[in-house]
Design a protein around this motif. Structure first.
Motif, PDB file in Angstrom:
ATOM      1  N   GLY A 184      32.788  29.960  19.647  1.00 12.23           N
ATOM      2  CA  GLY A 184      33.217  28.835  20.469  1.00 12.23           C
ATOM      3  C   GLY A 184      34.715  28.670  20.541  1.00 12.23           C
ATOM      4  N   GLU A 185      35.407  28.900  19.418  1.00 10.07           N
ATOM      5  CA  GLU A 185      36.852  28.672  19.416  1.00 10.07           C
ATOM      6  C   GLU A 185      37.591  29.647  20.332  1.00 10.07           C
ATOM      7  N   ARG A 186      37.062  30.875  20.496  1.00  9.14           N
ATOM      8  CA  ARG A 186      37.707  31.838  21.387  1.00  9.14           C
ATOM      9  C   ARG A 186      37.484  31.459  22.848  1.00  9.14           C
ATOM     10  N   ILE A 187      36.291  30.973  23.149  1.00 11.09           N
ATOM     11  CA  ILE A 187      36.015  30.483  24.503  1.00 11.09           C
ATOM     12  C   ILE A 187      36.928  29.300  24.816  1.00 11.09           C
ATOM     13  N   THR A 188      37.043  28.397  23.860  1.00 13.45           N
ATOM     14  CA  THR A 188      37.878  27.204  24.041  1.00 13.45           C
ATOM     15  C   THR A 188      39.323  27.571  24.315  1.00 13.45           C
ATOM     16  N   GLN A 189      39.832  28.567  23.608  1.00 11.87           N
ATOM     17  CA  GLN A 189      41.226  28.981  23.769  1.00 11.87           C
ATOM     18  C   GLN A 189      41.519  29.374  25.221  1.00 11.87           C
ATOM     19  N   GLU A 190      40.638  30.164  25.823  1.00 10.52           N
ATOM     20  CA  GLU A 190      40.843  30.578  27.208  1.00 10.52           C
ATOM     21  C   GLU A 190      40.539  29.438  28.184  1.00 10.52           C
ATOM     22  N   LEU A 191      39.493  28.674  27.874  1.00  5.93           N
ATOM     23  CA  LEU A 191      39.057  27.600  28.760  1.00  5.93           C
ATOM     24  C   LEU A 191      40.149  26.555  28.963  1.00  5.93           C
ATOM     25  N   PHE A 192      40.818  26.174  27.882  1.00  8.70           N
ATOM     26  CA  PHE A 192      41.840  25.133  27.999  1.00  8.70           C
ATOM     27  C   PHE A 192      43.093  25.632  28.705  1.00  8.70           C
ATOM     28  N   LYS A 193      43.329  26.927  28.687  1.00  9.43           N
ATOM     29  CA  LYS A 193      44.444  27.463  29.459  1.00  9.43           C
ATOM     30  C   LYS A 193      44.142  27.385  30.954  1.00  9.43           C
ATOM     31  N   ILE A 194      42.867  27.510  31.304  1.00 10.97           N
ATOM     32  CA  ILE A 194      42.465  27.330  32.703  1.00 10.97           C
ATOM     33  C   ILE A 194      42.534  25.851  33.074  1.00 10.97           C
ATOM     34  N   LEU A 195      42.129  24.986  32.147  1.00 15.16           N
ATOM     35  CA  LEU A 195      42.171  23.546  32.389  1.00 15.16           C
ATOM     36  C   LEU A 195      43.602  23.037  32.548  1.00 15.16           C
ATOM     37  N   ASN A 196      44.559  23.731  31.947  1.00 14.52           N
ATOM     38  CA  ASN A 196      45.960  23.331  32.060  1.00 14.52           C
ATOM     39  C   ASN A 196      46.525  23.604  33.452  1.00 14.52           C
ATOM     40  N   ASN A 197      45.827  24.436  34.216  1.00 12.31           N
ATOM     41  CA  ASN A 197      46.287  24.781  35.547  1.00 12.31           C
ATOM     42  C   ASN A 197      46.044  23.641  36.531  1.00 12.31           C
ATOM     43  N   LYS A 198      46.896  23.521  37.525  1.00  9.54           N
ATOM     44  CA  LYS A 198      46.754  22.426  38.494  1.00  9.54           C
ATOM     45  C   LYS A 198      45.563  22.615  39.427  1.00  9.54           C
ATOM     46  N   ASN A 199      45.017  23.828  39.460  1.00  8.02           N
ATOM     47  CA  ASN A 199      43.919  24.125  40.378  1.00  8.02           C
ATOM     48  C   ASN A 199      42.679  24.557  39.603  1.00  8.02           C
ATOM     49  N   THR A 200      42.380  23.852  38.533  1.00  9.43           N
ATOM     50  CA  THR A 200      41.237  24.188  37.696  1.00  9.43           C
ATOM     51  C   THR A 200      39.949  24.242  38.501  1.00  9.43           C
TER      52      THR A 200
END
Length: 472
Positions: A184-200
């Motif tokens: 889960g922590e590896r998925i979270t790491q990538e997921l939150f970088k996508i969430l940081n984008n203005k066009n999630t």
């Protein structure tokens, strides 16, 4: 950073070993993007070279895997992280052929960094893909060897506004089920970088429609495709949720959507770091996407044949709690997502009852507390996403004005009394009225806050003491 690179060059010469800067640092040099991390490949005697380099910097070496010879040095003062690994294969070219994407399969000998443009080692044509804005896998087993690369591909799309090569898209589709194996922590790491984008919302939609991997990350959404259409919804719950995420980003990133003081308040509020470099804004986006995740489990058909989803916010909150735990989110993040989903209907209930009395609003603000603005935002996006699909020409001004009214009340009236220790403390109440320790001081303070909010008493200490005397 220059000091780090000079020391690497010096150690390379002294130890007579090849040290290559690889991957993201070289890519970012080409894209003129800042880097805080450096990845290095060392041709031989890795541990010896890393220890020598660490001594020069007076830093400790962190072992990430003795067997694979993975080491890390962290320079906290300059916020720089340097990772070292041994060369895979007999040459740097063979090493680069085992990397994830062509844009990361680039290397420069530290000795050549001063004039790197003509010295880039590029066996996979990564430079051409960077120039063309393409993300392409390096070898066919790339996603089997590390399934998290599928999410990383989307993350790179979001960071650099690149497109995914068709062959890579097909390969992700083929191997998508492997994502389930990832921690889960590896998925979270990538997921939150996508969430940081203005066009999630675009990239969530891309993962759902183009790659079909969103359900591999969140299998709970599969059932959402088959429910949701009712009197108020003309699309399924998943389509609505993706649209809600799009709407909330439109609101968040708009320049003049709210009155200026509300806009500033939101701007400061959503940038708060909740934990582990995860912003409140990223969690609000997740809350918007998950707000209706409980609808499949709450679906009921009444005697008239009408589909209803009463209590979907409660069942959804339990589901999102499980998702947060699976992703290894912090307890604070888990509870925040739970609150977003369980309370997202609260503002709409007040709107429908047409009751904005002081008593009603105080009760809501007391329950939602510091997360009031978040839930107002999710509720607004939810309603707009619902109504716009029912009637694209409908003016959503009324609910927006209602939302601003609640936000104004919260910011100008309630926020000032969330903490009233500058006016009165529990200890002062005990001392002034000679009360026993068993007396529920918290209840008295709550009555004081409520009275100030409703204009029954001023914030002056003498008035507050008189009010307490009266209620006692």
């Amino acid at each position: 950073m220059d000091f780090i690179l000079k020391e690497l060059k010096r150690v390379s010469i002294e130890k007579d070993v090849k040290i290559y800067v690889v991957g993201g640092y070289v890519r970012n040099l080409i894209l003129n993007t800042p880097s805080e991390d450096i990845d290095c490949v060392i041709s031989e005697r890795v541990e010896e070279v890393v220890n020598t380099f660490a001594d020069r910097l007076s830093k400790k070496v962190i072992s990430l895997g003795e067997e694979d010879k993975l080491y890390r040095i962290v320079d906290k003062n300059n916020n720089i992280q340097i990772d070292f690994t041994s060369m895979k294969g007999n040459s740097i070219e063979q090493d680069l052929f085992k990397r994830d994407f062509t844009l990361n399969s680039l290397a420069v000998d530290v000795y050549d960094l001063d004039n790197y443009k003509d010295k880039i080692i590029d066996p996979t044509n990564g430079l051409e893909d960077i120039n063309n804005g393409i993300i392409r896998h390096v070898y066919d087993d790339a996603f089997i060897d590390d399934p998290i690369r599928m999410l990383r591909a989307v993350r790179f799309m979001s960071e650099f506004n690149f497109r995914l090569h068709d062959s890579t898209k097909r390969l992700i589709n083929k191997h998508k089920s492997h994502i389930k194996k990832m921690p889960g922590e590896r998925i979270t790491q990538e997921l939150f970088k996508i969430l940081n984008n203005k066009n999630t919302s675009y990239y969530f939609h891309f993962m759902e429609k183009e790659l079909d991997i969103l359900q591999e990350v969140f299998p709970e959404i599969i059932e959402m495709r088959d429910v949701g259409e009712c009197k108020y919804h003309v699309v399924d719950s998943l389509t609505h949720s993706l649209y809600t995420l799009e709407v909330i980003e439109d609101i968040i990133y708009a320049d003049n959507y709210f009155e200026e003081h509300i806009r500033r308040a939101y701007e400061n509020h959503v940038n708060e770091e909740i934990s582990s470099n995860h912003s409140r804004l990223s969690l609000i986006k997740m809350g918007a996407f998950f707000h209706d995740i409980g609808k499949p489990s709450a679906k009921k058909v009444d005697k008239t044949g009408r589909v209803r989803f009463r209590g979907h916010e409660i069942t959804g909150a339990e589901i999102v709690k499980s998702i947060a735990e699976r992703l290894r989110l912090s307890i604070k993040e888990r509870d925040l997502l739970y609150k977003y989903v369980s309370k997202h209907m609260y503002p709409l209930v007040i709107y429908k009852s047409n009751d904005v009395s002081g008593k009603t609003l105080y009760k809501m603000f007391s329950e939602l507390k510091n997360d009031t603005l978040d839930i107002l935002l999710i509720s607004l996006a939810d309603i707009i996403a619902t109504r716009k699909l029912l009637d694209p020409k409908e003016d959503m001004g009324k609910y927006k004005v209602f939302t601003e009214y609640l936000a104004n009340n919260y910011l100008t009236r309630f926020k000032d009394i969330e903490k009233i220790s500058d006016v009165i403390t529990g200890r002062e109440i005990l001392e002034n009225f000679q009360l026993d320790e068993e007396v529920m001081i918290g209840d008295i303070l709550e009555e004081v806050k409520k009275a100030i909010y409703n204009g029954k008493v001023s914030r002056r200490k003498k008035d507050v003491l008189k009010y307490i005397e009266d209620i006692l």
